[in-house]
Write an enzyme that holds these catalytic residues in place. Structure first.
Site, PDB file in Angstrom:
ATOM      1  N   THR A 123       7.866   0.981  50.494  1.00 17.53           N
ATOM      2  CA  THR A 123       8.906   1.659  49.586  1.00 17.53           C
ATOM      3  C   THR A 123       8.371   3.208  49.433  1.00 17.53           C
ATOM      4  O   THR A 123       7.373   3.510  48.823  1.00 17.53           O
ATOM      5  CB  THR A 123       8.719   1.105  48.212  1.00 17.53           C
ATOM      6  OG1 THR A 123       8.964  -0.357  48.322  1.00 17.53           O
ATOM      7  CG2 THR A 123       9.877   1.776  47.317  1.00 17.53           C
ATOM      8  N   LYS A 152      16.637   0.407  48.315  1.00 19.07           N
ATOM      9  CA  LYS A 152      15.481  -0.253  47.849  1.00 19.07           C
ATOM     10  C   LYS A 152      15.213   0.419  46.639  1.00 19.07           C
ATOM     11  O   LYS A 152      14.907  -0.327  45.628  1.00 19.07           O
ATOM     12  CB  LYS A 152      14.304  -0.250  48.899  1.00 19.07           C
ATOM     13  CG  LYS A 152      13.054  -0.796  48.520  1.00 19.07           C
ATOM     14  CD  LYS A 152      12.989  -1.802  47.885  1.00 19.07           C
ATOM     15  CE  LYS A 152      11.304  -2.171  47.343  1.00 19.07           C
ATOM     16  NZ  LYS A 152      11.523  -3.626  46.549  1.00 19.07           N
ATOM     17  N   LYS A 188       5.385   4.801  40.762  1.00 17.77           N
ATOM     18  CA  LYS A 188       5.611   5.681  41.883  1.00 17.77           C
ATOM     19  C   LYS A 188       7.010   5.389  42.541  1.00 17.77           C
ATOM     20  O   LYS A 188       7.738   6.399  42.724  1.00 17.77           O
ATOM     21  CB  LYS A 188       4.563   4.802  43.245  1.00 17.77           C
ATOM     22  CG  LYS A 188       4.834   5.342  44.447  1.00 17.77           C
ATOM     23  CD  LYS A 188       5.431   4.504  45.584  1.00 17.77           C
ATOM     24  CE  LYS A 188       5.108   3.164  45.643  1.00 17.77           C
ATOM     25  NZ  LYS A 188       6.009   2.500  46.451  1.00 17.77           N
TER      26      LYS A 188
HETATM   27  P1  NAP Z   1      -1.285  -3.248  48.087  1.00 16.50           P
HETATM   28  O1  NAP Z   1      -1.499  -4.443  47.911  1.00 16.50           O
HETATM   29  O2  NAP Z   1      -1.845  -2.082  47.207  1.00 16.50           O
HETATM   30  O3  NAP Z   1      -1.618  -2.484  49.575  1.00 16.50           O
HETATM   31  C1  NAP Z   1      -1.545  -1.210  50.151  1.00 16.50           C
HETATM   32  C2  NAP Z   1      -1.844  -1.117  51.439  1.00 16.50           C
HETATM   33  O4  NAP Z   1      -1.875   0.216  51.875  1.00 16.50           O
HETATM   34  C3  NAP Z   1      -3.263  -1.824  51.723  1.00 16.50           C
HETATM   35  O5  NAP Z   1      -3.223  -2.229  53.230  1.00 16.50           O
HETATM   36  C4  NAP Z   1      -4.102  -0.478  51.673  1.00 16.50           C
HETATM   37  O6  NAP Z   1      -5.237  -0.319  52.410  1.00 16.50           O
HETATM   38  C5  NAP Z   1      -3.052   0.530  52.330  1.00 16.50           C
HETATM   39  N1  NAP Z   1      -3.377   1.848  51.987  1.00 16.50           N
HETATM   40  C6  NAP Z   1      -3.281   2.440  50.871  1.00 16.50           C
HETATM   41  N2  NAP Z   1      -3.743   3.760  51.074  1.00 16.50           N
HETATM   42  C7  NAP Z   1      -4.118   4.124  52.213  1.00 16.50           C
HETATM   43  C8  NAP Z   1      -4.573   5.253  52.906  1.00 16.50           C
HETATM   44  N3  NAP Z   1      -4.695   6.538  52.307  1.00 16.50           N
HETATM   45  N4  NAP Z   1      -4.507   5.009  54.263  1.00 16.50           N
HETATM   46  C9  NAP Z   1      -4.377   3.973  55.008  1.00 16.50           C
HETATM   47  N5  NAP Z   1      -4.230   2.706  54.349  1.00 16.50           N
HETATM   48  C10 NAP Z   1      -3.840   2.745  52.839  1.00 16.50           C
HETATM   49  O7  NAP Z   1       0.244  -2.979  48.014  1.00 16.50           O
HETATM   50  P2  NAP Z   1       1.573  -3.906  48.353  1.00 16.50           P
HETATM   51  O8  NAP Z   1       1.653  -4.763  46.999  1.00 16.50           O
HETATM   52  O9  NAP Z   1       1.156  -5.005  49.400  1.00 16.50           O
HETATM   53  O10 NAP Z   1       2.833  -2.978  48.866  1.00 16.50           O
HETATM   54  C11 NAP Z   1       2.882  -2.170  49.726  1.00 16.50           C
HETATM   55  C12 NAP Z   1       4.211  -1.583  49.906  1.00 16.50           C
HETATM   56  O11 NAP Z   1       5.165  -2.501  49.764  1.00 16.50           O
HETATM   57  C13 NAP Z   1       4.355  -0.534  48.858  1.00 16.50           C
HETATM   58  O12 NAP Z   1       5.180   0.385  49.348  1.00 16.50           O
HETATM   59  C14 NAP Z   1       5.160  -1.512  47.588  1.00 16.50           C
HETATM   60  O13 NAP Z   1       5.908  -0.700  46.948  1.00 16.50           O
HETATM   61  C15 NAP Z   1       5.979  -2.326  48.594  1.00 16.50           C
HETATM   62  N6  NAP Z   1       6.384  -3.426  47.883  1.00 16.50           N
HETATM   63  C16 NAP Z   1       5.560  -4.348  47.086  1.00 16.50           C
HETATM   64  C17 NAP Z   1       5.937  -5.638  46.367  1.00 16.50           C
HETATM   65  C18 NAP Z   1       5.227  -6.035  45.627  1.00 16.50           C
HETATM   66  O14 NAP Z   1       5.689  -7.128  44.799  1.00 16.50           O
HETATM   67  N7  NAP Z   1       3.810  -6.107  45.624  1.00 16.50           N
HETATM   68  C19 NAP Z   1       7.359  -5.956  46.620  1.00 16.50           C
HETATM   69  C20 NAP Z   1       8.225  -5.019  47.556  1.00 16.50           C
HETATM   70  C21 NAP Z   1       7.697  -4.214  48.139  1.00 16.50           C
HETATM   71  P3  NAP Z   1      -6.610  -0.884  51.795  1.00 16.50           P
HETATM   72  O15 NAP Z   1      -6.579  -2.452  52.230  1.00 16.50           O
HETATM   73  O16 NAP Z   1      -7.719  -0.341  52.701  1.00 16.50           O
HETATM   74  O17 NAP Z   1      -6.714  -0.709  50.487  1.00 16.50           O
END
Ligand code: NAP
Length: 292
Positions: free
Chosen positions: A95, A171, A240
């Site tokens: 997102t 989205k 965010k």
């Molecule tokens: P998350 O658990 O916080 O995972 C974030 C990912 O991004 C991890 O793989 C992290 O790597 C990586 N990352 C963060 N900073 C980085 C950097 N500077 N360089 C390289 N990699 C980096 O988040 P999530 O819940 O999976 O969400 C991921 C995306 O999907 C977001 O955009 C979110 O808005 C969207 N989304 C989330 C949901 C939900 O319910 N969670 C639903 C729909 C959409 P590390 O493992 O090394 O930290």
């Protein structure tokens, strides 16, 4: 077809597992390499940089925290842009801002690479169950090429146009609507509770009548049970998203007064309850402000 997958957070780890289960050859990269271990044990290969991963793949999916994380993965000599072959396809599921999607699209096009935006609706439990809703935009032939892969991770696929940023805007609008629904539900349930009618009674009546929809059915019980930990979608990621909605609204000159309220509510909730609360934790702030 060889598939690459970048970003093994809460969403990515679950999505990548389903791609593997569907029988695709899968190579992974994550900033914290240890998170790849269960998937490597299940048959995936681990690459040592986004560049190395991309150079061997026909399609690379990415799902990263935010715009800055996506740029970090794309940039530099170890980056995804440097490795992806001309004609190969990058599908971004993060997102991110509409403006970021425009810039990423242009950078890929300049290198003869293909790009789709395909953000998703659904939390980590839906991702694990293969029940995400995927909102895809970009060249129709690229969506056709990606369809078997996208069907492996989501039970619904929406095609929302031939320019990738359109999917990012859909989205962001959807997340704004969801946050607004949570706020409205929290306020009404707090009133019902404090007035003696019962928050769960209100929820039962409304989700079986006028508000018989997933948003209310999923988030209502979380509010009623104050189930905000562990955070499936942390409030900081929700903040965010509201910021990105605001940027799009400013660019299009669309006043969104309700957005300002939701943004403040998230800031207040994070300040008072800590970073590790779910975004639906704004309901806790609503209840506490009413003395509950
Ligand atoms: P998350 O658990 O916080 O995972 C974030 C990912 O991004 C991890 O793989 C992290 O790597 C990586 N990352 C963060 N900073 C980085 C950097 N500077 N360089 C390289 N990699 C980096 O988040 P999530 O819940 O999976 O969400 C991921 C995306 O999907 C977001 O955009 C979110 O808005 C969207 N989304 C989330 C949901 C939900 O319910 N969670 C639903 C729909 C959409 P590390 O493992 O090394 O930290």
């Amino acid at each position: 077809m060889h598939i690459g997958f970048v970003g093994l957070g809460q969403m990515g780890a679950a999505i990548a597992a389903n791609i593997l289960k569907a029988g695709f050859d899968l190579t992974l990269w994550n900033r914290s390499a240890d998170k790849a271990a269960p998937l490597v044990a299940a048959g995936a290969t681990l690459a040592d940089s986004p560049c190395a991963l991309a150079s061997g793949c026909d399609i690379v999916l990415s799902i990263l925290a935010d715009d800055r994380a996506l740029d970090a993965v794309l940039d530099g000599e170890d980056g995804l842009l440097a490795g992806l072959r001309p004609g190969a396809l990058h599908i971004s599921m993060s997102t991110i801002a509409v403006a970021t999607a425009e810039a990423v699209r242009d950078r890929h096009v300049a290198r003869g690479q293909h790009f789709l935006s395909a953000p998703v609706f659904g939390r980590p439990d839906a991702a694990a169950a293969g029940k995400l809703s995927v909102v895809a935009a970009g060249d129709a032939a690229d969506i056709d090429r990606a369809e078997p892969l996208l069907r492996a991770i989501g039970h619904k696929l929406f095609r929302v146009g031939d320019d990738p940023p359109a999917a990012n805007l859909i989205k962001l609008c959807g997340n704004f609507m969801l946050m607004a629904a949570v706020e409205a539900m929290a306020e009404a349930m707090t009133l019902a509770e404090k007035g003696g009618a019962g928050g769960t009674t209100l929820l039962e009546v409304m989700t079986n009548t006028l508000f018989d929809a997933l948003a209310y059915r999923n988030y209502g019980p979380m509010l009623a049970e104050r189930r905000f930990h562990p955070a499936g979608f942390p409030a900081a990621l929700g903040l965010k998203d509201m910021r990105l909605v605001g940027a799009a609204a400013e660019d299009s000159r669309v006043p969104m007064p309700l957005l300002s309220l939701l943004r403040d509510r998230l800031v207040e909730t994070i300040a008072k309850e800590g970073e590790d609360i779910d975004w639906s934790g704004i309901g806790l702030t609503v209840a506490k402000n009413a003395g509950l």
